[in-house]
Write a protein that holds these residues in place. Structure first.
Motif, PDB file in Angstrom:
ATOM      1  N   MET A   1      59.142  98.524  58.228  1.00  0.00           N
ATOM      2  CA  MET A   1      58.977  97.333  57.548  1.00  0.00           C
ATOM      3  C   MET A   1      58.030  97.184  56.297  1.00  0.00           C
ATOM      4  O   MET A   1      58.504  96.787  55.194  1.00  0.00           O
ATOM      5  N   GLN A   2      56.930  97.877  56.455  1.00  0.00           N
ATOM      6  CA  GLN A   2      55.935  97.800  55.338  1.00  0.00           C
ATOM      7  C   GLN A   2      56.239  98.747  54.369  1.00  0.00           C
ATOM      8  O   GLN A   2      56.155  98.366  53.292  1.00  0.00           O
ATOM      9  N   THR A   3      57.010  99.759  54.676  1.00  0.00           N
ATOM     10  CA  THR A   3      57.440 100.823  53.689  1.00  0.00           C
ATOM     11  C   THR A   3      58.441 100.327  52.849  1.00  0.00           C
ATOM     12  O   THR A   3      58.463 100.406  51.590  1.00  0.00           O
ATOM     13  N   LYS A   4      59.169  99.376  53.566  1.00  0.00           N
ATOM     14  CA  LYS A   4      60.523  98.918  52.592  1.00  0.00           C
ATOM     15  C   LYS A   4      59.942  97.673  51.542  1.00  0.00           C
ATOM     16  O   LYS A   4      60.286  97.634  50.507  1.00  0.00           O
ATOM     17  N   THR A   5      58.818  97.044  52.102  1.00  0.00           N
ATOM     18  CA  THR A   5      57.970  95.874  51.241  1.00  0.00           C
ATOM     19  C   THR A   5      57.554  96.844  50.283  1.00  0.00           C
ATOM     20  O   THR A   5      57.665  96.548  49.116  1.00  0.00           O
ATOM     21  N   SER A   6      56.828  97.879  50.327  1.00  0.00           N
ATOM     22  CA  SER A   6      56.098  98.614  49.374  1.00  0.00           C
ATOM     23  C   SER A   6      57.086  99.255  48.517  1.00  0.00           C
ATOM     24  O   SER A   6      56.885  99.243  46.992  1.00  0.00           O
ATOM     25  N   SER A   7      58.270  99.700  48.783  1.00  0.00           N
ATOM     26  CA  SER A   7      59.363 100.253  47.959  1.00  0.00           C
ATOM     27  C   SER A   7      60.017  98.908  47.086  1.00  0.00           C
ATOM     28  O   SER A   7      60.175  99.379  45.974  1.00  0.00           O
ATOM     29  N   TYR A   8      60.133  97.924  47.518  1.00  0.00           N
ATOM     30  CA  TYR A   8      60.637  96.762  47.031  1.00  0.00           C
ATOM     31  C   TYR A   8      59.705  96.154  45.891  1.00  0.00           C
ATOM     32  O   TYR A   8      60.221  96.054  44.674  1.00  0.00           O
ATOM     33  N   LEU A   9      58.436  96.193  46.233  1.00  0.00           N
ATOM     34  CA  LEU A   9      57.386  95.768  45.313  1.00  0.00           C
ATOM     35  C   LEU A   9      57.209  96.885  44.196  1.00  0.00           C
ATOM     36  O   LEU A   9      57.096  96.305  42.956  1.00  0.00           O
ATOM     37  N   ALA A  10      57.261  98.031  44.459  1.00  0.00           N
ATOM     38  CA  ALA A  10      57.256  99.146  43.384  1.00  0.00           C
ATOM     39  C   ALA A  10      58.446  99.042  42.369  1.00  0.00           C
ATOM     40  O   ALA A  10      58.139  99.223  41.328  1.00  0.00           O
ATOM     41  N   ASN A  11      59.522  98.504  42.895  1.00  0.00           N
ATOM     42  CA  ASN A  11      60.748  98.417  42.200  1.00  0.00           C
ATOM     43  C   ASN A  11      60.604  97.173  41.244  1.00  0.00           C
ATOM     44  O   ASN A  11      60.928  97.103  40.120  1.00  0.00           O
ATOM     45  N   VAL A  12      60.071  96.266  41.900  1.00  0.00           N
ATOM     46  CA  VAL A  12      59.806  94.888  41.116  1.00  0.00           C
ATOM     47  C   VAL A  12      58.930  95.085  39.868  1.00  0.00           C
ATOM     48  O   VAL A  12      58.778  94.862  38.834  1.00  0.00           O
ATOM     49  N   LEU A  13      57.533  95.989  40.177  1.00  0.00           N
ATOM     50  CA  LEU A  13      56.744  95.952  39.294  1.00  0.00           C
ATOM     51  C   LEU A  13      57.285  97.034  38.174  1.00  0.00           C
ATOM     52  O   LEU A  13      56.855  96.820  36.819  1.00  0.00           O
ATOM     53  N   GLN A  14      58.266  98.078  38.436  1.00  0.00           N
ATOM     54  CA  GLN A  14      58.863  98.957  37.359  1.00  0.00           C
ATOM     55  C   GLN A  14      59.533  98.122  36.394  1.00  0.00           C
ATOM     56  O   GLN A  14      59.572  98.092  35.510  1.00  0.00           O
ATOM     57  N   PHE A  15      60.360  97.123  37.175  1.00  0.00           N
ATOM     58  CA  PHE A  15      61.280  96.031  36.367  1.00  0.00           C
ATOM     59  C   PHE A  15      60.148  95.262  35.441  1.00  0.00           C
ATOM     60  O   PHE A  15      60.633  94.852  34.183  1.00  0.00           O
ATOM     61  N   CYS A  16      59.063  94.777  35.977  1.00  0.00           N
ATOM     62  CA  CYS A  16      58.038  94.136  35.047  1.00  0.00           C
ATOM     63  C   CYS A  16      57.682  94.825  33.966  1.00  0.00           C
ATOM     64  O   CYS A  16      57.215  94.540  32.650  1.00  0.00           O
TER      65      CYS A  16
END
Length: 763
Positions: A1-16
């Motif tokens: 779960m933690q890995t998915k969250t980190s991956s999701y946040l990384a994608n959000v940050l890349q979008f930003c």
């Protein structure tokens, strides 16, 4: 779960990061703190990268300082942010505090140092990087080569070139262009040409670097050839068009020789042709190209063409207006420049500093110093460039005292002068012969660490030379660590100015021994020394050097050669060279006419004056002094009277006291005193003692007692203590056996306590 969250946040940050969305990033940061993920170094690094790209370096640094775990990428993110902001102080502190570094770390700091003018520090960083065992990349070499070019350090540049070859980076276009720029800035044109030929491909930067470098080296024809090649290859953009228009702006030649094997063809290359190409390629709406076109027309004085282009432009900028104002200023059209500035305001453009400087220059070039000062005073906070502009205007218009006072005011306002400021004010001190002022400026130079600057040293030599302190001038020259031709010329001119002609000639020989290539000024000065020494043999030697070094077609050197031959008595040699000169100005004609006058060849002088009129060269007041002197010395009275009468009627030149002296001398020598009296009644220069002395001397020869008394009385009025008129009058009376009148003259001398200076012989 933690890995998915980190991956999701990384994608959000890349979008930003892609959209530079600072506010969304703050939400992610808040989530990281709330979910206790601040120890996730990867995510925090992305946040720092986001803040850096959005220009929020303080927020990035604050987050960096809060990180519990940092890696080299954390340091790189914040270091890159400081470097992009050109905040070198924080960048350098962070770099030195890094626990580990790699090639990227060094590239960032070296690039920032080089880009911000810290060239030497950039090279030191590069050497430290090499000592640390890191291999330079193409980014490293590009930054270091830029630093080498800025410093003119061709040796270091060649070492980098060798490393580039070793690493097979010399064929990299990025490195190749950097090598081109370095060699061009170091004036190693041949090396740049080799690099250009060896590059497997070229882009706009390659061609533009070559073109601009060739222009700086005064190889204009080759620069145009480079543009032709660029055109054939099809690599032309707005930057290259602006560059070639810059070549046209700097070029004074309108055609050049193209060598095609055995024959040479004269090919023309005009800015108008480039203008046609601009329209053909569809760049006529590009503002940058249009501004370059305006600049080209303005610098060549074609203001009519510039106005047509300006009025047809779809878009104008403040640069466009500034170019127009500068163009009017160059043509001394102060009124048009001022009108252009007012029109610029009415169109909603607020003048910047360049506008004020260009308008100021227009006023000063037109001789309107008062309006120039008004413009300068209207500037809220004049920069150093503005101060230099007003000082230069004062100096060039010979308002030297005002320039010195303005320089003092500049110091009171705590505006730090540069080398240009010092050179201008030294020129004013020299123009006034103001030794104390020159010494004060010298002290300011020592304080500002400009003492060894070549540009300023030449000015100091000029001041001390013109103030008669030639030993101080020599001291300055001998203590300059490195000489250039300007320094040598200043010292040479100083020796000549102080009548040390033999020493000046020896100095010129030293100059040649030091492999300094003399300029036109050098030759003109040393030829003047030969004239003063009446040394024809030395003059011949200099003439040989002039021909050998290709300066025989220069009008100023040619004029100095004519003067030398005439003063050494070889008028035939002077005339022979005069006839061979491809171009002559008024000064050249004046020297030849004056040479005939000096050597008693009045008829030749009058004939040459007539030839000058026929060739449509407009005579000036010096021309008339020369030809009237020749007529006077050769007894050509009617010719002198005809020429004198034509001055105002035909040429619009008001006769000055020198012209009246010549015509009165000519008529007086011929005994035509009735005509002399007519001229004396009309002339405005009745307080010029030389005119009356000339008349008195003629009256003594022809025993015209009444006019001699009038001339003597005028001289007594102007200067009662001058013994010359008393002596001339007494000699005239004694030659007529009028001893009572001689006694009266001597009685007046005793009464006024005038003593005749004893004669002496130089033989």
């Amino acid at each position: 779960m933690q890995t998915k969250t980190s991956s999701y946040l990384a994608n959000v940050l890349q979008f930003c990061i892609d959209r530079k969305s600072h506010k969304a990033g703050k939400l992610v940061q808040a989530h990281l703190f709330r979910t206790n993920q601040i120890s996730n170094t990867f995510l925090v690094n992305r946040l720092i990268e986001l803040y850096s790209k959005c220009g929020h370096t303080a927020a990035a640094r604050h987050l960096f300082d809060q990180m519990p775990l940092r890696n080299i990428f954390s340091y790189h993110a914040i270091l890159d942010s400081y470097c992009k902001l050109n905040d070198l102080s924080n960048a350098y502190d962070l770099f030195t505090s890094m626990p580990e570094r790699n090639a990227v770390s060094w590239n960032l700091i070296i690039s920032a140092l080089s880009r911000n003018g810290f060239k030497e520090k950039a090279l030191q960083g590069y050497h430290s990087m090499r000592l640390a065992g890191f291999v330079p990349t193409h980014f490293t070499l590009a930054s270091v080569l830029s630093a080498c070019g800025g410093l003119g350090d061709v040796k270091c540049g060649k070492e980098c070139h060798g490393i580039a070859i070793k690493l097979a980076l010399d064929v990299n276009l990025y490195v190749g262009n950097a090598l081109l720029g370095m060699y061009m800035k170091c004036e190693a044109i041949a090396d740049a040409v080799v690099v250009f030929k060896d590059l497997p491909e070229h882009n706009e930067v390659s061609f533009t670097s070559m073109m601009e470098g060739l222009v700086e080296a005064n190889r204009v024809d080759e620069a145009f050839d480079m543009f032709r090649l660029m055109h054939r290859v099809g690599i032309i953009d707005c930057v290259s068009l602006s560059s070639v228009l810059g070549v046209c702006s700097k070029s004074v030649v309108e055609e050049f020789v193209e060598n095609n094997g055995n024959d040479e063809t004269r090919r023309a290359m005009h800015g108008e042709q480039i203008h046609g190409l601009v329209i053909k390629l569809g760049f006529e709406t590009n503002l940058h190209v249009n501004n370059s076109l305006l600049d080209m027309y303005a610098k060549h004085g074609y203001m009519d063409c510039a106005e047509i282009l300006f009025n047809s432009m779809f878009e104008v900028s403040i640069v466009s207006w500034n170019v127009m104002i500068a163009g009017y200023g160059k043509q001394h059209k102060k009124k048009r420049a001022m009108e252009c500035m007012e029109k610029m305001r009415s169109c909603g453009f607020e003048p910047d500093e360049v506008t004020y400087i260009n308008t100021l220059a227009a006023c000063l070039k037109s001789g309107d110093v008062e309006t120039g000062l008004w413009i300068f005073n209207s500037m809220s906070s004049p920069s150093l460039t503005s101060w230099n502009a007003i000082l230069s205007g004062y100096s060039q218009n010979e308002y030297h005292r005002e320039a010195v006072m303005l320089f003092r005011e500049m110091q009171f306002r705590k505006v730090r002068p540069d080398r240009t400021t010092f050179a201008i004010i030294l020129s004013s001190c020299a123009g006034m012969g103001l030794l104390e002022g020159g010494k004060q400026v010298h002290a300011a130079l020592l304080k500002a660490n400009f003492y060894t600057d070549l540009y300023v040293a030449s000015g100091l030599i000029g001041v001390y030379s013109k103030c008669g302190k030639i030993q101080l001038a020599k001291h300055i020259f001998n203590n300059v660590p490195q000489f250039d031709i300007v320094c040598w010329n200043s010292m040479l001119a100083g020796l000549s100015l102080n009548s040390l002609d033999t020493e000046a000639f020896t100095f010129f020989q030293q100059m040649l021994g030091n492999r300094m290539l003399p300029t036109e000024f050098s030759y003109a000065t040393v030829l003047n020394c030969c004239s003063s020494l009446t040394s024809l043999s030395q003059g011949w030697q200099i003439h040989g050097l002039v021909v050998k070094n290709g300066h025989s077609n220069d009008v100023y050197v040619g004029t100095a050669l004519i003067d030398m031959y005439c003063k050494c008595g070889d008028v035939g040699g002077a005339r022979q060279f005069f006839d061979m000169m491809p171009s002559k100005n008024t000064v050249t004609w004046n020297e030849m006419i004056h040479g005939y006058a000096q050597n008693g060849r009045g008829e030749d002088a009058v004939n040459l004056f007539a030839a000058m009129i026929q060739t449509s060269v407009k005579p000036d007041c010096i021309t008339f002094v020369a030809v009237l002197t020749a007529c006077s010395h050769s007894g050509l009275v009617d010719a002198s009277l005809s020429i004198f009468n034509s001055m105002q009627g035909e040429y619009g030149i008001e006769p000055l006291n020198d012209h009246y002296t010549c015509i009165i001398d000519s008529l007086g020598r011929a005994g035509r005193f009735s005509e002399v009296e007519e001229i004396i009644c009309k002339m405005p220069y009745k307080d010029d003692p030389i005119i009356w002395e000339v008349l008195l001397s003629s009256c003594r020869v022809h025993a015209n007692v009444s006019l001699a008394r009038r001339a003597a009385n005028e001289l007594f009025r102007l200067n009662p203590n001058n013994s010359a008129p008393y002596a001339l009058l007494a000699n005239m009376y004694s030659s007529l056996d009028r001893w009572d009148d001689v006694k009266d003259v001597r009685g007046v001398m005793e009464e006024w306590q005038v003593s005749k200076e004893p004669g002496c012989s130089w033989v």
